[in-house]
Scaffold this active site. Structure first.
Site, mmCIF file in Angstrom:
data_model
loop_
_atom_site.group_PDB
_atom_site.id
_atom_site.type_symbol
_atom_site.label_atom_id
_atom_site.label_comp_id
_atom_site.label_asym_id
_atom_site.label_seq_id
_atom_site.Cartn_x
_atom_site.Cartn_y
_atom_site.Cartn_z
ATOM 1 N N HIS A 72 0.848 -1.197 0.000
ATOM 2 C CA HIS A 72 0.000 0.000 0.000
ATOM 3 C C HIS A 72 0.878 1.240 0.000
ATOM 4 O O HIS A 72 1.932 1.246 0.623
ATOM 5 C CB HIS A 72 -0.890 0.018 1.254
ATOM 6 C CG HIS A 72 -2.080 0.899 1.098
ATOM 7 N ND1 HIS A 72 -2.024 2.249 1.295
ATOM 8 C CD2 HIS A 72 -3.351 0.620 0.739
ATOM 9 C CE1 HIS A 72 -3.222 2.780 1.072
ATOM 10 N NE2 HIS A 72 -4.047 1.808 0.727
ATOM 11 N N ASP A 125 -7.859 -5.321 -0.016
ATOM 12 C CA ASP A 125 -8.359 -6.189 -1.093
ATOM 13 C C ASP A 125 -7.972 -7.650 -0.914
ATOM 14 O O ASP A 125 -8.393 -8.501 -1.694
ATOM 15 C CB ASP A 125 -7.825 -5.682 -2.444
ATOM 16 C CG ASP A 125 -8.396 -4.321 -2.786
ATOM 17 O OD1 ASP A 125 -7.686 -3.516 -3.417
ATOM 18 O OD2 ASP A 125 -9.546 -4.049 -2.381
HETATM 19 C C1 SDX Z 1 -6.276 -0.142 -2.946
HETATM 20 O O1 SDX Z 1 -4.441 4.305 -2.122
HETATM 21 C C2 SDX Z 1 -5.437 3.746 -1.478
HETATM 22 O O2 SDX Z 1 -5.869 4.141 -0.408
HETATM 23 C C3 SDX Z 1 -6.072 2.571 -2.225
HETATM 24 C C4 SDX Z 1 -7.044 1.721 -1.423
HETATM 25 C C5 SDX Z 1 -8.337 2.444 -1.168
HETATM 26 O O3 SDX Z 1 -9.037 2.074 -0.205
HETATM 27 O O4 SDX Z 1 -8.728 3.298 -2.005
HETATM 28 O O5 SDX Z 1 -6.456 1.329 -0.205
HETATM 29 C C6 SDX Z 1 -7.423 0.466 -2.213
HETATM 30 O O6 SDX Z 1 -6.102 0.161 -4.092
HETATM 31 C C7 SDX Z 1 -5.327 -1.046 -2.203
HETATM 32 C C8 SDX Z 1 -4.106 -1.486 -3.075
HETATM 33 C C9 SDX Z 1 -4.560 -2.617 -4.009
HETATM 34 N N1 SDX Z 1 -3.492 -2.939 -4.953
HETATM 35 C C10 SDX Z 1 -2.845 -4.135 -4.891
HETATM 36 O O7 SDX Z 1 -3.023 -4.969 -4.011
HETATM 37 C C11 SDX Z 1 -1.868 -4.356 -6.028
HETATM 38 C C12 SDX Z 1 -0.550 -4.885 -5.490
HETATM 39 N N2 SDX Z 1 0.087 -3.793 -4.715
HETATM 40 C C13 SDX Z 1 1.164 -3.075 -5.329
HETATM 41 O O8 SDX Z 1 1.101 -2.957 -6.710
HETATM 42 C C14 SDX Z 1 1.585 -1.836 -4.562
HETATM 43 O O9 SDX Z 1 1.777 -2.208 -3.261
HETATM 44 C C15 SDX Z 1 0.710 -0.593 -4.614
HETATM 45 C C16 SDX Z 1 0.409 -0.192 -5.997
HETATM 46 C C17 SDX Z 1 -0.540 -0.816 -3.872
HETATM 47 C C18 SDX Z 1 1.486 0.536 -3.932
HETATM 48 O O10 SDX Z 1 2.622 0.651 -4.604
HETATM 49 P P1 SDX Z 1 3.657 1.884 -4.457
HETATM 50 O O11 SDX Z 1 3.442 2.664 -3.221
HETATM 51 O O12 SDX Z 1 3.655 2.611 -5.749
HETATM 52 O O13 SDX Z 1 4.964 1.063 -4.217
HETATM 53 P P2 SDX Z 1 5.925 0.612 -5.383
HETATM 54 O O14 SDX Z 1 5.140 0.022 -6.517
HETATM 55 O O15 SDX Z 1 6.855 1.732 -5.668
HETATM 56 O O16 SDX Z 1 6.710 -0.608 -4.679
HETATM 57 C C19 SDX Z 1 7.812 -0.324 -3.781
HETATM 58 C C20 SDX Z 1 8.588 -1.628 -3.667
HETATM 59 C C21 SDX Z 1 8.946 -2.216 -5.039
HETATM 60 O O17 SDX Z 1 10.099 -3.000 -4.861
HETATM 61 P P3 SDX Z 1 11.515 -2.410 -5.451
HETATM 62 O O18 SDX Z 1 11.280 -2.199 -6.928
HETATM 63 O O19 SDX Z 1 11.755 -1.122 -4.678
HETATM 64 O O20 SDX Z 1 12.503 -3.522 -5.131
HETATM 65 O O21 SDX Z 1 7.750 -2.633 -3.048
HETATM 66 C C22 SDX Z 1 7.537 -3.708 -3.957
HETATM 67 C C23 SDX Z 1 7.817 -3.168 -5.340
HETATM 68 O O22 SDX Z 1 8.214 -4.227 -6.205
HETATM 69 N N3 SDX Z 1 6.130 -4.083 -3.851
HETATM 70 C C24 SDX Z 1 5.675 -5.327 -3.970
HETATM 71 C C25 SDX Z 1 4.291 -5.234 -3.779
HETATM 72 N N4 SDX Z 1 3.948 -3.958 -3.549
HETATM 73 C C26 SDX Z 1 5.099 -3.253 -3.595
HETATM 74 N N5 SDX Z 1 6.315 -6.493 -4.228
HETATM 75 C C27 SDX Z 1 5.519 -7.595 -4.295
HETATM 76 N N6 SDX Z 1 4.178 -7.590 -4.115
HETATM 77 C C28 SDX Z 1 3.537 -6.438 -3.868
HETATM 78 N N7 SDX Z 1 2.207 -6.423 -3.698
#
Ligand code: SDX
Length: 377
Positions: free
Chosen positions: A258, A313
């Protein structure tokens, strides 16, 4: 050097008294009330009043909200015709966008401090009709309007299904509606706020919000997370799946991570409890719950040190499955609830702190170029 804030990370675009998130301690409050207290003691109808008017309603005010919902489930026949004329394999959120686009053109409400909250409650009622009929159309059922009742969750469930729904299901749906109501300014709310800042109508602002919610990084994750459980198939297959797909395959674990929470999403804890309650009588979701719990353990062991934990989720799909909804409805059910949060933020922004949202981009392209006719290039 000008700093570009990619993804508007940590950029403050408004003040709000609607929703407080503590991303490090896993706290979520609506108008100061903790979601655990609201899920245990309140109802979605109370929350509608709280988010739109700022205080919990008294009995008279609560009855007025219920009456307004019951009076406004009707939608234009063109909306029903559109929902049922689209092919059954159409995307649920795409159908919602179409339905709200039609209502934007039919109703096209102007912003008016005296009418904004009434208009919002009308829209919340119509959203139940739209979402229930998106489900029915995709299942090949006939149109059905929500019947007036003392519970929005009950009216919605009984419009969706051709069966009586039990108190446990109504309570679980009401809890899910409370949990997904708002989350400050995620991508979908921000998209809708941009539209509201031009004074576009509320229905069109929701179309903008739906478009952003649909993506798998946001609301679409509710479906993607559950698809993982289906793909794994049984609890004894979790470890191998996780190793191949997440560790070696470096795929994102959906329903994890998140932008704001760097600890366990408090909503996920409650959805997990709801899933455990529903699984007591439902072996099908018991299997999914066991898969999810094992996946959670591996996910936290692997990513917890990076602040990546289950988000809202991760378990919500198990609850929606337990209520009888197929995977393709999970993001639409998220949107059903979040319409309240979206509208509350649009009203707060337009009425209290309006400013046209118009950021800039840092130009890094070429300097002036002389035009060269095509035959000389
Ligand atoms: C919702 O914003 C809100 O409030 C949204 C929400 C709401 O109520 O409205 O809470 C609802 O959308 C919840 C989120 C649902 N999405 C997912 O579950 C999709 C999977 N999650 C990720 O894609 C990610 O965690 C995000 C998109 C939710 C947040 O991503 P960020 O803040 O942009 O973080 P990032 O993509 O820059 O990741 C930072 C690091 C990366 O590693 P490095 O490249 O630095 O080595 O963390 C890793 C990412 O690869 N990472 C994950 C991960 N989430 C982040 N690695 C594996 N699995 C994951 N789920």
């Amino acid at each position: 050097m000008v700093e570009i804030s990619r993804g508007l990370e940590d950029v403050l675009i408004k003040t709000t008294s609607l929703t407080f998130i503590d991303g490090h301690h896993g706290v979520l409050r609506y108008r100061g009330y903790d979601i655990n207290d609201l899920v245990e003691h309140s109802s979605y109808e109370e929350l509608i009043y709280l988010m739109l008017y700022g205080e919990l309603p008294n009995r008279k005010q609560l009855n007025e909200v219920k009456a307004k919902l019951n009076e406004n489930y009707e939608v234009p026949e063109q909306v029903i015709n559109a929902i049922y004329s689209l092919p059954r394999n159409c995307d649920a959120i795409g159908i919602m966008e179409s339905a709200f686009g039609i209502m934007a053109s039919v109703y096209n409400p102007k912003w008016d401090k005296e009418k904004d909250r009434d208009n919002a409650i009308q829209i919340i009622a119509k959203t139940a009709t739209v979402v229930a009929n998106v489900f029915r159309a995709k299942e090949g059922l006939k149109p059905k309007m929500p019947s007036p009742s003392q519970s929005y969750a009950k009216s919605f469930l009984e419009a969706s299904f051709d069966r009586k729904v039990g108190e446990k299901e109504i309570k679980a749906m009401d809890a899910a509606l409370i949990l997904y109501t708002d989350h400050e300014v995620p991508a979908s709310t921000t998209a809708g706020l941009v539209a509201s800042s031009t004074f576009s109508d509320m229905y069109s602002c929701i179309v903008a919000a739906l478009a952003a919610l649909k993506g798998p990084l946001h609301g679409g994750a509710a479906e993607e997370a559950f698809k993982q459980f289906v793909e794994i198939g049984s609890p004894d297959k979790v470890d191998e799946w996780f190793k191949i797909n997440i560790v070696e395959g470096r795929k994102r674990l959906m329903g994890f991570g998140h932008r704001v929470y760097k600890t366990y999403d408090p909503r996920a804890k409650i959805f997990k409890k709801l899933a455990q309650q529903l699984s007591q009588e439902n072996p099908e979701i018991k299997k999914y719950l066991e898969i999810a719990e094992r996946l959670e353990k591996l996910g936290i062991e692997t990513f917890g040190s990076k602040g990546i934990y289950p988000n809202t989720d991760f378990y919500s799909g198990i609850v929606f499955n337990g209520l009888g909804f197929p995977i393709y409805m999970y993001t639409a059910l998220f949107a059903l609830s979040r319409t309240l949060g979206w509208l509350a933020h649009f009203i707060e922004y337009v009425e209290e702190q309006h400013r046209l949202i118009r950021p800039r981009a840092l130009y890094v392209g070429p300097e002036y170029k002389h035009y060269v006719p095509v035959d000389k290039r």
